[in-house]
Design a protein around this motif. Structure first.
Motif: not given
Length: 185
Positions: A29-36
């Protein structure tokens, strides 16, 4: 997963701790995905826990979130290892469309708080300390206030509203209005 296999040899349970970054990397999972975090928990963590528990001999029975300050920085899994017969029974239940019996029910008030970003432990403590009616009353109050002016940190708002019972003021006003209508009629 090799990580799990190494730890479960000759044991009936084990624990595994990941930093949030390790867990994201493990799942790709990329760090920019699902920021919340609430979205990450709901759409990534919970489905993977369910899938592992439903389709393997591992039963992830508790997930704890590790906080540094207010930020969730890690995940702690507590896992039971099923015997072959338990795993077969689990698979059979799933094939006939039944939910596994060993998963405990989460109270709706706790689930509501978790949906707004509370950890399971904190939500459970709030339910025990303040009661279901106070939680529901303050969630309703928060939702009403959110319609007037959007609340960006709902967990933070509720963590103040529930102990101080902000929603009770709304309920008292509503009762006064009802009493006045009754007197007029």
């Amino acid at each position: 997963m090799e990580v799990w296999k190494a730890e479960k040899a000759n044991k009936s349970s084990f624990e595994r701790v990941f930093t949030l970054e390790e867990y994201r990397d493990l799942l790709g999972i990329n760090k920019k995905e699902y920021l919340v975090f609430a979205d990450f928990r709901k759409r990534v963590i919970e489905p993977t826990v369910k899938e592992i528990s439903d389709n393997t001999d591992l039963n992830i029975f508790e997930v704890h979130y590790i906080k540094t300050g207010r930020k969730i920085t890690g995940i702690h899994f507590m896992v039971l290892i099923r015997s072959e017969s338990e795993t077969s029974a689990q698979v059979a239940q799933l094939q006939i469309g039944q939910e596994p019996k060993e998963k405990p029910e989460i109270h709706p008030a706790i689930e509501s708080l978790m949906n707004y970003g509370f950890t399971f432990e904190v939500a459970k403590n709030y339910k025990n300390k303040y009661g279901v009616k106070q939680i529901e009353r303050n969630i309703a109050y928060m939702l009403g206030e959110d319609k007037k002016d959007p609340i960006h940190n709902k967990a933070g708002y509720l963590s103040k509203a529930i102990p101080q019972d902000w929603g009770n003021a709304l309920e008292v006003e509503e009762q006064k209005r009802r009493n006045e209508r009754y007197r007029k009629s």
